[in-house]
Write a protein that holds these residues in place. Sequence first.
Motif, PDB file in Angstrom:
ATOM      1  N   LEU A 151       3.044  -2.563  -9.763  1.00 54.40           N
ATOM      2  CA  LEU A 151       3.028  -2.099  -8.610  1.00 54.40           C
ATOM      3  C   LEU A 151       3.786  -3.032  -7.645  1.00 54.40           C
ATOM      4  CD1 LEU A 151      -0.594  -1.206  -7.624  1.00 54.40           C
ATOM      5  CD2 LEU A 151       1.275   0.829  -8.541  1.00 54.40           C
ATOM      6  N   PRO A 152       4.635  -2.243  -6.675  1.00 51.83           N
ATOM      7  CA  PRO A 152       5.619  -2.854  -6.500  1.00 51.83           C
ATOM      8  C   PRO A 152       5.764  -3.788  -5.261  1.00 51.83           C
ATOM      9  CG  PRO A 152       5.756  -0.784  -5.220  1.00 51.83           C
ATOM     10  CD  PRO A 152       4.744  -0.861  -6.995  1.00 51.83           C
ATOM     11  N   THR A 153       5.896  -4.636  -5.043  1.00 49.58           N
ATOM     12  CA  THR A 153       5.543  -6.273  -3.388  1.00 49.58           C
ATOM     13  C   THR A 153       6.364  -6.550  -3.107  1.00 49.58           C
ATOM     14  OG1 THR A 153       3.596  -7.658  -2.923  1.00 49.58           O
ATOM     15  CG2 THR A 153       4.788  -8.408  -4.819  1.00 49.58           C
ATOM     16  N   LEU A 154       6.360  -7.646  -2.403  1.00 44.23           N
ATOM     17  CA  LEU A 154       7.942  -8.290  -1.919  1.00 44.23           C
ATOM     18  C   LEU A 154       7.919  -9.604  -2.146  1.00 44.23           C
ATOM     19  CD1 LEU A 154       9.834  -8.166   0.485  1.00 44.23           C
ATOM     20  CD2 LEU A 154       7.643  -8.765   2.568  1.00 44.23           C
ATOM     21  N   GLN A 155       9.067  -9.999  -2.653  1.00 39.39           N
ATOM     22  CA  GLN A 155       9.218 -11.759  -3.012  1.00 39.39           C
ATOM     23  C   GLN A 155      10.524 -11.624  -1.422  1.00 39.39           C
ATOM     24  OE1 GLN A 155      12.323 -12.496  -6.064  1.00 39.39           O
ATOM     25  NE2 GLN A 155       9.769 -13.894  -6.628  1.00 39.39           N
ATOM     26  N   VAL A 156      10.407 -12.459  -1.073  1.00 37.84           N
ATOM     27  CA  VAL A 156      11.531 -13.682   0.204  1.00 37.84           C
ATOM     28  C   VAL A 156      11.665 -14.854  -0.559  1.00 37.84           C
ATOM     29  CG1 VAL A 156      10.847 -14.629   2.101  1.00 37.84           C
ATOM     30  CG2 VAL A 156      10.299 -12.543   1.865  1.00 37.84           C
ATOM     31  N   ALA A 185       6.373 -15.005  -2.757  1.00 37.11           N
ATOM     32  CA  ALA A 185       5.703 -13.362  -3.295  1.00 37.11           C
ATOM     33  C   ALA A 185       4.867 -12.687  -2.540  1.00 37.11           C
ATOM     34  CB  ALA A 185       5.887 -12.764  -4.778  1.00 37.11           C
ATOM     35  N   ILE A 186       4.681 -11.663  -1.841  1.00 37.92           N
ATOM     36  CA  ILE A 186       3.082 -11.554  -0.867  1.00 37.92           C
ATOM     37  C   ILE A 186       2.319 -10.090  -1.824  1.00 37.92           C
ATOM     38  CG2 ILE A 186       4.245 -10.160   1.036  1.00 37.92           C
ATOM     39  CD1 ILE A 186       2.232 -11.534   3.221  1.00 37.92           C
ATOM     40  N   SER A 187       0.845 -10.008  -1.783  1.00 38.75           N
ATOM     41  CA  SER A 187      -0.008  -9.233  -2.280  1.00 38.75           C
ATOM     42  C   SER A 187      -0.028  -8.323  -1.052  1.00 38.75           C
ATOM     43  CB  SER A 187      -0.614  -9.041  -2.905  1.00 38.75           C
ATOM     44  OG  SER A 187      -0.788 -10.192  -3.729  1.00 38.75           O
ATOM     45  N   THR A 188       0.210  -6.763  -1.302  1.00 41.67           N
ATOM     46  CA  THR A 188      -0.179  -5.614  -0.399  1.00 41.67           C
ATOM     47  C   THR A 188      -1.136  -5.545   0.019  1.00 41.67           C
ATOM     48  OG1 THR A 188       0.048  -4.007  -2.221  1.00 41.67           O
ATOM     49  CG2 THR A 188       2.165  -4.392  -1.496  1.00 41.67           C
ATOM     50  N   HIS A 189      -1.788  -5.433   1.657  1.00 35.74           N
ATOM     51  CA  HIS A 189      -3.134  -5.169   1.238  1.00 35.74           C
ATOM     52  C   HIS A 189      -3.792  -4.241   0.346  1.00 35.74           C
ATOM     53  CE1 HIS A 189      -1.032  -1.863   4.581  1.00 35.74           C
ATOM     54  NE2 HIS A 189      -2.511  -1.032   4.464  1.00 35.74           N
ATOM     55  N   PHE A 190      -2.933  -2.656  -0.222  1.00 37.86           N
ATOM     56  CA  PHE A 190      -3.902  -1.688  -0.561  1.00 37.86           C
ATOM     57  C   PHE A 190      -5.097  -2.081  -1.356  1.00 37.86           C
ATOM     58  CE2 PHE A 190       0.315  -0.610   0.727  1.00 37.86           C
ATOM     59  CZ  PHE A 190      -0.053   0.518   0.848  1.00 37.86           C
ATOM     60  N   GLU A 191      -6.238  -0.974  -1.198  1.00 38.71           N
ATOM     61  CA  GLU A 191      -6.869  -1.994  -2.520  1.00 38.71           C
ATOM     62  C   GLU A 191      -7.047  -0.758  -3.842  1.00 38.71           C
ATOM     63  OE1 GLU A 191     -11.163  -0.579  -1.226  1.00 38.71           O
ATOM     64  OE2 GLU A 191     -11.833  -1.140   1.021  1.00 38.71           O
ATOM     65  N   VAL A 192      -7.128  -1.000  -4.975  1.00 36.42           N
ATOM     66  CA  VAL A 192      -6.753  -0.368  -6.048  1.00 36.42           C
ATOM     67  C   VAL A 192      -8.219   0.558  -6.751  1.00 36.42           C
ATOM     68  CG1 VAL A 192      -6.154  -0.981  -8.331  1.00 36.42           C
ATOM     69  CG2 VAL A 192      -5.528  -2.345  -6.739  1.00 36.42           C
ATOM     70  N   HIS A 193      -8.124   1.864  -6.624  1.00 34.95           N
ATOM     71  CA  HIS A 193      -9.020   2.345  -7.247  1.00 34.95           C
ATOM     72  C   HIS A 193      -8.701   2.840  -8.914  1.00 34.95           C
ATOM     73  CE1 HIS A 193     -10.079   3.099  -2.842  1.00 34.95           C
ATOM     74  NE2 HIS A 193      -8.950   3.158  -2.404  1.00 34.95           N
ATOM     75  N   GLU A 194      -9.512   2.331  -9.499  1.00 38.35           N
ATOM     76  CA  GLU A 194      -9.800   2.751 -10.646  1.00 38.35           C
ATOM     77  C   GLU A 194      -9.059   4.060 -11.035  1.00 38.35           C
ATOM     78  OE1 GLU A 194      -9.213   0.252 -13.325  1.00 38.35           O
ATOM     79  OE2 GLU A 194      -9.934  -1.637 -12.207  1.00 38.35           O
ATOM     80  N   ASP A 195     -10.098   5.120 -10.749  1.00 35.49           N
ATOM     81  CA  ASP A 195     -10.214   6.445 -11.417  1.00 35.49           C
ATOM     82  C   ASP A 195     -10.214   7.017  -9.592  1.00 35.49           C
ATOM     83  OD1 ASP A 195     -11.138   5.742 -13.535  1.00 35.49           O
ATOM     84  OD2 ASP A 195     -13.344   5.270 -12.948  1.00 35.49           O
ATOM     85  N   ALA A 196      -8.989   6.809  -9.573  1.00 35.45           N
ATOM     86  CA  ALA A 196      -8.587   7.241  -7.689  1.00 35.45           C
ATOM     87  C   ALA A 196      -7.768   8.986  -8.203  1.00 35.45           C
ATOM     88  CB  ALA A 196      -7.504   6.739  -7.406  1.00 35.45           C
ATOM     89  N   GLU A 250       0.727   5.470  -3.787  1.00 29.15           N
ATOM     90  CA  GLU A 250       2.284   5.191  -4.428  1.00 29.15           C
ATOM     91  C   GLU A 250       3.055   4.853  -3.539  1.00 29.15           C
ATOM     92  OE1 GLU A 250       4.655   6.043  -8.296  1.00 29.15           O
ATOM     93  OE2 GLU A 250       3.124   6.775  -7.501  1.00 29.15           O
ATOM     94  N   ALA A 251       3.711   6.461  -2.803  1.00 30.69           N
ATOM     95  CA  ALA A 251       4.760   6.545  -1.461  1.00 30.69           C
ATOM     96  C   ALA A 251       4.646   5.898  -0.395  1.00 30.69           C
ATOM     97  CB  ALA A 251       4.422   8.034  -1.460  1.00 30.69           C
ATOM     98  N   GLU A 252       2.917   5.916   0.179  1.00 26.51           N
ATOM     99  CA  GLU A 252       3.023   5.027   1.134  1.00 26.51           C
ATOM    100  C   GLU A 252       3.655   3.243   1.178  1.00 26.51           C
ATOM    101  OE1 GLU A 252      -0.506   3.482   4.112  1.00 26.51           O
ATOM    102  OE2 GLU A 252      -1.337   4.452   2.421  1.00 26.51           O
ATOM    103  N   GLU A 274       5.998   1.282   2.502  1.00 28.24           N
ATOM    104  CA  GLU A 274       6.327  -0.401   3.503  1.00 28.24           C
ATOM    105  C   GLU A 274       6.711  -0.969   2.526  1.00 28.24           C
ATOM    106  OE1 GLU A 274       3.487  -3.843   4.458  1.00 28.24           O
ATOM    107  OE2 GLU A 274       3.526  -1.431   5.296  1.00 28.24           O
ATOM    108  N   VAL A 275       7.092  -2.061   1.032  1.00 25.63           N
ATOM    109  CA  VAL A 275       7.723  -2.086   0.151  1.00 25.63           C
ATOM    110  C   VAL A 275       9.197  -2.449   0.677  1.00 25.63           C
ATOM    111  CG1 VAL A 275       8.399  -3.872  -1.353  1.00 25.63           C
ATOM    112  CG2 VAL A 275       6.360  -3.092  -1.381  1.00 25.63           C
ATOM    113  N   SER A 276       9.692  -0.869   0.946  1.00 24.53           N
ATOM    114  CA  SER A 276      11.038  -0.591   0.931  1.00 24.53           C
ATOM    115  C   SER A 276      11.703  -1.122   2.709  1.00 24.53           C
ATOM    116  CB  SER A 276      11.338   0.409   0.727  1.00 24.53           C
ATOM    117  OG  SER A 276      11.484   1.274   1.605  1.00 24.53           O
ATOM    118  N   THR A 277      10.635  -0.852   3.573  1.00 26.30           N
ATOM    119  CA  THR A 277      10.948  -1.064   4.670  1.00 26.30           C
ATOM    120  C   THR A 277      10.821  -2.624   5.142  1.00 26.30           C
ATOM    121  OG1 THR A 277       9.888   0.515   5.675  1.00 26.30           O
ATOM    122  CG2 THR A 277       9.654  -1.084   7.456  1.00 26.30           C
ATOM    123  N   ALA A 278       9.680  -3.312   4.813  1.00 21.51           N
ATOM    124  CA  ALA A 278       9.712  -5.350   4.557  1.00 21.51           C
ATOM    125  C   ALA A 278      10.734  -6.251   4.241  1.00 21.51           C
ATOM    126  CB  ALA A 278       8.747  -5.366   4.188  1.00 21.51           C
TER     127      ALA A 278
END
Length: 624
Positions: free
Chosen positions: A82-87, A104-115, A124-126, A130-134
Amino acid sequence: MGEADGGRSCGTTRELQNLKQQAMEYYRQNDVPRRLEELLNATFYLQPADVYGHLANYFSKLAKPPTICRIVGKTILDGLGLPTLQVEISCTIQNFPKDICSVAISTHFEVHEDAPPEQAEAEEAERGSEVSTAVQWVNETITEELWGIDPSNQEDVDHILRMFFAKKVQEDLERKELEKSLEDSAMPIAPPPIPPPPPPPPTKKKGQKPGRKETLIEKPIPPAEPVEPVLCGSMAIGAVSLAVAKTSATLDSCPLYLKIASLKHIQEQSATLTLPLLMVSLLSCGKSSPGKLNLMKEVIGIPHPGLTTRQGMEMLLEIQKHINKIIETPLPPKAETKKGHNGSKRGQPQIIGKMSHLGCLIINYDTIEQPLLLIQGICANLGLELGTNLHLAINCAGHELMDYGKGKYEVTVGTLRNAAEMVDMYVELINKYPSIIALIDPFRKEDTEQWDSIYNALGSKCYIVAGTASQSICKLLEHGKLSIPKSNALIIKHTNQTTMSDLVEITNLIDNTQHIAVFGSTEGESCDDSLVDLAVGLGVRFIKLGGLSRGERVAKYNRLLTIEEELVQSGTLGSCEEHTFFYYNEEAEKATEALEAVSAEASELFEPSESFFPTEVVEESAKA
C-alpha cells in the motif's frame, strides 16, 4: 557604455578587496597562520597525499556547518503493498550538495482483513489522497521553509513544522466553513419537526403480582465518539521531523537512538540506555479469524525481564515454530460410534492458520481458553513455565467487539456481554491465568465507568493498557495531561503530525504521571527501522512490533539486536532492574483486599525453574 563598464569593474574590485580584508581579519582573529605553520611542521615527513589529507581535515573544521538544501517526498509501497511516504534530505557540505538519508513513515489507517469492497475502495482512495498531499507539501512549501537550516537544530525545525501545520489546519477550517455556508444558503428552510407523541403508559405484565419490582432496564451504552479527524497530508510533518533527526545523527556519525536520547536528556546525557522489553504477537483470534472467538486480536508473548533481547527472541521463535507445526499437523480421525457419528457431541474444529498483517498467525478457535492452553502446552514441551520464563498480554481490541445494534460486546459469535459482565469476565480470566500481565483496550474508550472498574479490580495484578482507546499524541499534549481512560499504560506511535519534540514531550508526561510507555508500530508498516531507535532513545518500557514474521517487522527486530550489541560493546547497556513486573500502583494496591495473596502470586511469578535457557539468568533476575 565604457564609463558604465568601468564603474562596474571598480565595484567588483572593491567587493573583492572587502572579501580579502574580511578573510585576513578572520585568519588573524583565529590565529590561522601560526596554527597552519604548526600543522605543516607536523606533517613535514609525511607523504604529499597525507599532507593534503591533514590540510583538508584542518580547513574542513573552519567550513560552514552543513545546512539543508533539498527535501524530496516520494510515494513508496509499505509491507502490504500500500502507498506510504518516503522523505529524502540533502545538505550543503563544504559548498557541495550531498544526499544524507531517507526515512519512510507509516500511515495511520487500520488494516481490515475482511473489509467489504465499498469500505476497501473508500480507504484506498483516502490513503492515496493522504500520501499524494503529503508528497506535495514536502516538495513545495516544506523544502522552502527548511532551506538553509542546520539539521542539528531539531527544536527549530519542529517549531517551523508546527507553524506550517497550524496554518494548514486553519486553511482547512476556513474552507469547510465556506462550504457549509454555501450549502446552508442553497438549502430551503425546513419547517420545525413535529414532536413525537408521548409514550404509552407501561402495561402491567400478565401474572405480575402487585408490589413486585420490575426487571431493571440496562443503561444505554454511550454512543461511539466521532473519529478523531486527521488532516490530509499531515504525515509529511512527522516524516520530515524524523528525517531531520536522522540527518543530524548521520552527520555527527552517531546512531539515531543517541540523537533521540540527547533530545530527551538535554541537560545531561544519560550514561546508560536500557532496551525496551519485547511484546511479540504470537497468535490472532480476533474478528478477522474464521473461528467464533472475537476477543483476542493478539495473544502477545513477553519474555522474562532477566533475559537479553536475543535470548527472549530465540525463545519466542521456538514457540512460534511449535505453533506452526501444530497448525500444519492434520487432526487424527475421530473414532465413529455405532450410529456413525463422532464420539464427541461436537467435533473439534480444524486449526487453520494464515499470516496476519501483524506478522502472527490467524487461528480458528472458538473459546477463550483454547489459545492460552495451546501456548501453555508448547511451553511445557520446551521446559518453559508461563509466569516465570514467559508472560502474556492480550490485545482485546474492545472497539471492534461492540455490537451497536444490541449494545453489547460480542466476545464470541453469538455470545454477548454488557460492559459490567465484561469486567467480571476479565477478572475471572486473570485469576485463572495469572501469567497474563497486560490487557490492551479491554473496552471502548467511551465506557469510562468500566475502565475505572477493571482498573480498581486488576490494576495491581496486570497492566491496563490504553491503545486505540487513547487520544492521539497531539491531542494529549494539547490538553497537557493524559486524558485517557483510567489505566496505567499507554501505547504511543509515530504517525501523522507527531514530531520528535512531541515524542520527547509525551514520554516525559507519561514518566511524570507514573504511567508505563509502550512504543507501538502501526498496522501497515514499512521496512524503515527508525522507530526502534526512537523507542530506545526515549527509554520506553515496552516495544510492540507485531510478530516475528513479515520482512517489515523482522527488520525492526534485527535493528533491536544490533542496538543491543552496540550498547554491550560500548558498555552503556543499562541493567534491567527497573524492568521487572511489580505491583507498582499504590492506588490499585489500596483497592486490593487480599494483599497477602497478591504478594504470594508475585513470588510464584519469579520462582526460578528449569528451561532451555541458563538457569543462572532466571535466578539472577529473580533476585533483582
